[in-house]
Design a protein around this motif. Structure first.
Motif, PDB file in Angstrom:
ATOM      1  N   GLU A  87     -23.152  -7.832  -6.348  1.00 57.10           N
ATOM      2  CA  GLU A  87     -24.459  -8.435  -6.097  1.00 57.10           C
ATOM      3  C   GLU A  87     -24.487  -9.155  -4.754  1.00 57.10           C
ATOM      4  O   GLU A  87     -25.102  -8.709  -3.802  1.00 57.10           O
ATOM      5  CB  GLU A  87     -24.865  -9.392  -7.236  1.00 57.10           C
ATOM      6  CG  GLU A  87     -24.874  -8.746  -8.617  1.00 57.10           C
ATOM      7  CD  GLU A  87     -25.890  -7.608  -8.713  1.00 57.10           C
ATOM      8  OE1 GLU A  87     -26.894  -7.629  -7.976  1.00 57.10           O
ATOM      9  OE2 GLU A  87     -25.657  -6.684  -9.528  1.00 57.10           O
ATOM     10  N   MET A  88     -23.804 -10.288  -4.673  1.00 56.22           N
ATOM     11  CA  MET A  88     -23.748 -11.059  -3.422  1.00 56.22           C
ATOM     12  C   MET A  88     -22.306 -11.491  -3.193  1.00 56.22           C
ATOM     13  O   MET A  88     -21.719 -12.194  -4.017  1.00 56.22           O
ATOM     14  CB  MET A  88     -24.654 -12.290  -3.484  1.00 56.22           C
ATOM     15  CG  MET A  88     -24.690 -13.099  -2.184  1.00 56.22           C
ATOM     16  SD  MET A  88     -25.586 -14.660  -2.366  1.00 56.22           S
ATOM     17  CE  MET A  88     -27.217 -14.076  -2.775  1.00 56.22           C
ATOM     18  N   ALA A 118     -24.773 -15.160  -6.147  1.00 56.80           N
ATOM     19  CA  ALA A 118     -26.064 -15.641  -6.638  1.00 56.80           C
ATOM     20  C   ALA A 118     -25.871 -16.773  -7.642  1.00 56.80           C
ATOM     21  O   ALA A 118     -26.612 -17.777  -7.627  1.00 56.80           O
ATOM     22  CB  ALA A 118     -26.836 -14.482  -7.273  1.00 56.80           C
ATOM     23  N   GLN A 119     -24.865 -16.658  -8.510  1.00 58.81           N
ATOM     24  CA  GLN A 119     -24.595 -17.726  -9.468  1.00 58.81           C
ATOM     25  C   GLN A 119     -24.084 -18.981  -8.774  1.00 58.81           C
ATOM     26  O   GLN A 119     -24.309 -20.101  -9.253  1.00 58.81           O
ATOM     27  CB  GLN A 119     -23.586 -17.247 -10.516  1.00 58.81           C
ATOM     28  CG  GLN A 119     -24.121 -16.161 -11.440  1.00 58.81           C
ATOM     29  CD  GLN A 119     -23.145 -15.792 -12.541  1.00 58.81           C
ATOM     30  OE1 GLN A 119     -22.238 -16.566 -12.874  1.00 58.81           O
ATOM     31  NE2 GLN A 119     -23.348 -14.616 -13.147  1.00 58.81           N
ATOM     32  N   ARG A 130     -25.570 -18.391   3.443  1.00 53.43           N
ATOM     33  CA  ARG A 130     -26.786 -19.018   2.925  1.00 53.43           C
ATOM     34  C   ARG A 130     -26.587 -20.518   2.730  1.00 53.43           C
ATOM     35  O   ARG A 130     -27.483 -21.318   3.016  1.00 53.43           O
ATOM     36  CB  ARG A 130     -27.190 -18.357   1.607  1.00 53.43           C
ATOM     37  CG  ARG A 130     -27.636 -16.903   1.759  1.00 53.43           C
ATOM     38  CD  ARG A 130     -28.367 -16.444   0.520  1.00 53.43           C
ATOM     39  NE  ARG A 130     -28.793 -15.065   0.640  1.00 53.43           N
ATOM     40  CZ  ARG A 130     -29.638 -14.465  -0.194  1.00 53.43           C
ATOM     41  NH1 ARG A 130     -30.154 -15.159  -1.214  1.00 53.43           N
ATOM     42  NH2 ARG A 130     -29.977 -13.207  -0.027  1.00 53.43           N
ATOM     43  N   ALA A 147     -22.884 -15.464   0.573  1.00 61.18           N
ATOM     44  CA  ALA A 147     -23.189 -16.727  -0.093  1.00 61.18           C
ATOM     45  C   ALA A 147     -22.861 -17.911   0.809  1.00 61.18           C
ATOM     46  O   ALA A 147     -23.621 -18.893   0.883  1.00 61.18           O
ATOM     47  CB  ALA A 147     -22.410 -16.819  -1.406  1.00 61.18           C
ATOM     48  N   ALA A 191     -31.713 -21.865  -3.066  1.00 64.64           N
ATOM     49  CA  ALA A 191     -31.238 -20.756  -2.229  1.00 64.64           C
ATOM     50  C   ALA A 191     -32.309 -20.385  -1.229  1.00 64.64           C
ATOM     51  O   ALA A 191     -33.477 -20.689  -1.405  1.00 64.64           O
ATOM     52  CB  ALA A 191     -30.897 -19.556  -3.115  1.00 64.64           C
ATOM     53  N   GLU A 221     -27.145 -20.736  -7.608  1.00 64.00           N
ATOM     54  CA  GLU A 221     -27.827 -21.307  -8.767  1.00 64.00           C
ATOM     55  C   GLU A 221     -27.118 -22.568  -9.236  1.00 64.00           C
ATOM     56  O   GLU A 221     -27.758 -23.577  -9.589  1.00 64.00           O
ATOM     57  CB  GLU A 221     -27.882 -20.270  -9.887  1.00 64.00           C
ATOM     58  CG  GLU A 221     -28.603 -20.724 -11.143  1.00 64.00           C
ATOM     59  CD  GLU A 221     -30.090 -20.949 -10.907  1.00 64.00           C
ATOM     60  OE1 GLU A 221     -30.702 -21.723 -11.673  1.00 64.00           O
ATOM     61  OE2 GLU A 221     -30.653 -20.350  -9.955  1.00 64.00           O
TER      62      GLU A 221
END
Length: 795
Positions: free
Chosen positions: A715-716, A693-694, A724, A721, A794, A697
């Motif tokens: 988390e992910m 996720a970071q 995505r 990642a 994202a 971001e």
């Protein structure tokens, strides 16, 4: 058929109703002249059919056939009782008991053959013989000494084990005097009086039984059972059974003593663990935390050195504390093993490679040899397996001053999907005395009290190892001799991984190529040569530069040339660099491709390799996958076996790319620090993200030349990642290179990462040269800055 005899004339000799079977035979023709009803019934013939046969059709024994041949010539005599075999009409054979008499009729002589079927008697005799044999065999096979006495007290029977237990001389047995045998037995008893009294009291009661223990004067102990013997319901004697329980009695005493010792040790251990847990571990956390914070501040070189030594000491102390706590978990049966798929070979290579630095600091050769039949994918607890190997190899390094440590793994057996792996860790160290070998697996125990003062340690490591091995359904044992080193063996039962194995590498281009392996260490030389041989190459081995030069010169005299030289960099006398230089300068040398292996990995060695034009430089111990890739690179072959571009010198530390903007995705702070340090040495600018996720971001606000993506993150994870990012690029255009970083190196993991959209793959633990080379292989050493990702948000 008309009989040659008148029935009236034979009425006195043959009676049809007689219970005994009778045949009349003409000795001149051997024809059956007459038969009674009993004979027809026993042989299964009708009378007319039987009278058509010669007696030799009935008689089946070879000696009987010879008898009738003699009888036809007039040479025969009467037979009182004799056994034989007769053939019936249905072809079956029956045993008979027969007699033969001469009779006369009408001035002619005939033979009267009387017989009876003894099949039933034979069966009874065989059954009796079998029963007798079975009883005798049972008596001899029993583990007890058996003595049978008669009603008068004399010896009726005994087995051989009884005679051996009491060491009765052969002369006494042959002589057969019961009184002397009993006296010989009594002379061996430690308390003859009590022995006699117990026997005397039992003899007063015919139904009396006895169970007691007899102590012998030589220290042995027999248990004696005596029961009455009855035959047809009548008392006929006694049966004595003797069991040698000497070992059991000693074991019981040792167990009793061991129980007391164990209880005392448990009390001491519990007190010790309580002190360690309360008094040491809590302040240790503060010490290590403060040292880490201090090391992150600006320090002088002297301060940095002091704090580094303090941190190293704290790490050692923490290792001891962790050993103690692990041990307490094992003792409390709270230590459970994980069960997850892992790459066995990679786990072992990474474990041994971490230890290679300690071995190199003592100039020790550390070799790992995994047999080819060992499966790549296993299911188990890789962390605990690593702990076992680390402890055993670490001990070998600690107690070895010169020589080598060799780790071997083989497949001992397979039962379905479960493999029994056999690990061997051998060294050339100080060794362990025979009388200390059993105790080294005990808690808080050293083979020698002086060892703890010289080498340190709590003595818990091997105890924890032995418990972990037991949890893996294996066993551990030791072979050692003082001054000649030690060899630890252990087994572990692990299921195969359900993941499908990757296709084997293509090796066609390597088959038949000659190579020379030069290494002064015989084990390391053998491991490398065997790897090359399994790939179809034809390796020759040399233990010195002089021997290697002779091999290379012989190839120049008409033999098939060597295509590859694999040389140990550091050998006594003329080292590998000098040999490589001679190969380079020798224009007649048939080989121009050189690889060097070293257990040191010194930076100056890399510079010497570049100067000599050496194709590859690998640090020992080298995994088979690394060696295979290095061989391909050195020979200019790609993974498909085709000719590839010449290997760049960047493989030896000369890397062109620098100043890249790199996004590092890594959740472990230690791994973040390691990767950032490596990248900054190449002047790269690094931004750190702790999860997927970071990463997304960070891409919203900045552009990067490259992403180093850890695969497993909270988390992910890295795969999600990457997916995505690639979906965003399909919508908005652009492509940012992504290199996977993962400790999962199972067969197929590389393909899984590339299939998710990643451009490269680098395994953990990170190696500087491998990381730099992977970046340049993805971006290209001289190409312009890569196209940036145009991702703005994202999914």
């Amino acid at each position: 058929m008309t009989s040659a005899l008148s029935r009236n004339e034979l009425a006195q000799g043959i009676f049809d109703q007689h219970h005994e079977a009778m045949l009349v035979v003409d000795p001149r023709t051997l024809q059956i002249a007459e038969a009674n009803i009993a004979a027809c019934h026993r042989l299964g013939y009708e009378r007319d059919a039987l009278l058509k046969l010669p007696i030799t059709e009935i008689e089946s024994s070879v000696q009987d056939v010879f008898f009738w041949d003699e009888a036809r010539d007039g040479n025969y005599s009467e037979i009182e009782v004799m056994e034989g075999l007769y053939k019936r009409a249905d072809g079956s054979i029956i045993p008979v008991e027969k007699s033969l008499r001469r009779i006369r009729s009408m001035e002619r002589e005939y033979l009267l053959l009387s017989f009876r079927d003894i099949s039933g008697q034979k069966a009874l005799d065989e059954e009796l013989a079998h029963s007798t044999s079975l009883l005798a065999a049972t008596l001899e096979a029993t583990a007890d000494g058996i003595l049978v006495t008669r009603l008068d007290g004399g010896i009726g029977n005994m087995n051989q084990h009884f005679a051996r237990m009491w060491a009765i001389p052969h002369e006494l047995l042959v002589e057969g005097e019961d009184r002397k045998i009993f006296a010989f037995m009594e002379d061996q008893v430690a308390e003859p009086r009590g022995y006699r009294e117990r026997l005397a009291s039992m003899s007063l009661d015919p139904e009396g039984r006895l169970f007691d223990a007899i102590e012998l004067s030589d220290g042995r102990c027999f248990e004696r059972h005596v029961i009455p013997l009855h035959i047809d319901g009548r008392f006929a004697g006694r049966v004595f059974s003797f069991s040698d329980v000497t070992r059991r009695k000693r074991n019981e005493e040792e167990l009793r003593k061991a129980k007391l010792d164990a209880e005392a040790a448990n009390r001491a251990k519990s007190e010790f663990l309580a002190i360690v847990s309360h008094e040491i571990r809590t302040p240790m956390n503060g010490i290590m935390g403060m040292v880490d914070l201090a090391l992150d501040t600006q320090l002088t070189q002297e301060q940095q050195q002091y704090l580094g030594m303090a941190k190293s000491s704290a790490d050692s102390l923490l290792t001891i504390i962790n050993d103690i706590l692990d041990f307490s978990k094992v003792e409390a049966r709270k230590l459970e093993l994980e069960s997850l798929p892992f790459d066995f070979g990679t786990t072992l290579w990474e474990t041994v490679r971490v230890l290679s630095l300690n071995a190199e600091q003592k100039n020790l050769e550390l070799v790992l040899d995994i047999a080819p039949e060992v499966p790549e994918g296993m299911v188990g607890d890789p962390g605990r397996l690593r702990q076992i190997v680390t402890n055993l190899v670490g001990n070998s390094i600690k107690f070895t001053e010169r020589g080598e440590i060799v780790v071997r793994v083989g497949l001992e057996e397979e039962q379905g999907d479960v493999c029994c792996l056999h690990f061997v860790v051998s060294d050339s160290g100080i060794g362990i005395p025979q009388d200390k070998q059993n105790s080294i697996f005990e808690a808080f125990t050293q083979a020698d009290s002086s060892i703890s003062r010289k080498f340190g340690g709590t003595g818990l490591g091997l105890t924890i190892v032995s418990r972990l091995v037991r949890l893996m359904n294996g066993r551990i044992w030791l072979e050692s001799e003082p001054g000649k080193g030690s060899t630890f063996h252990f087994t572990a039962r692990l299921p195969r991984s359900p993941r499908p194995a990757a296709a084997p590498p293509r090796l066609d281009a390597l088959r038949g190529l000659r190579a020379v392996v030069v290494d002064d260490n015989a084990v390391s030389r053998h491991v490398v040569a065997e790897s090359l041989r399994r790939w179809g190459m034809l390796p020759a081995v040399a233990a010195s530069t002089e021997e290697a030069l002779r091999l290379l010169a012989s190839a120049g005299d008409g033999e098939t040339p060597f295509r590859l030289s694999v040389i140990d960099a550091h050998m006594p006398g003329t080292d590998g660099f000098d040999l490589a230089d001679q190969i380079k300068r020798n224009s007649t040398s048939p080989t121009g491709t050189v690889m060097l292996l070293s257990s040191r990995g010194i930076r100056s060695d890399v510079a010497r390799c570049r100067e000599l034009g050496i194709a590859s430089y690998l640090t020992k111990p080298v995994s088979k996958a690394e060696l295979l890739q290095a061989v391909r690179n050195a020979l200019g072959l790609d993974e498909a076996g085709h000719a590839a571009q010449p290997v760049s010198r960047r493989a030896l530390g000369d890397y062109a790319l620098s100043g890249l903007r790199i996004l590092l995705a890594e959740d472990s702070e230690i791994n973040q620090l390691l990767a950032v340090t490596m990248l900054e040495k190449q002047k790269h600018r690094v931004t750190v993200a702790a999860d997927g996720a970071q990463v997304l971001e960070a891409l919203r606000h900045s552009e990067f030349d490259l992403i180093l993506m850890d695969v497993q993150m909270p988390e992910m994870d890295g795969l999600e990642a990457t997916g995505r990012i690639r979906r965003q690029e399909v919508q908005r255009g652009g492509h940012i290179p992504i290199i996977a970083m993962t400790a999962n190196t199972m067969q197929g993991d590389r393909e899984r990462c590339l299939g998710a959209g990643m451009d490269g793959y680098v395994p953990k633990p990170l190696r500087r040269d491998q990381l730099y080379a992977t970046i340049e292989s993805v971006l290209g050493p001289q190409q312009p800055a890569p196209q940036k990702s145009k991702s703005a948000a994202a999914d």
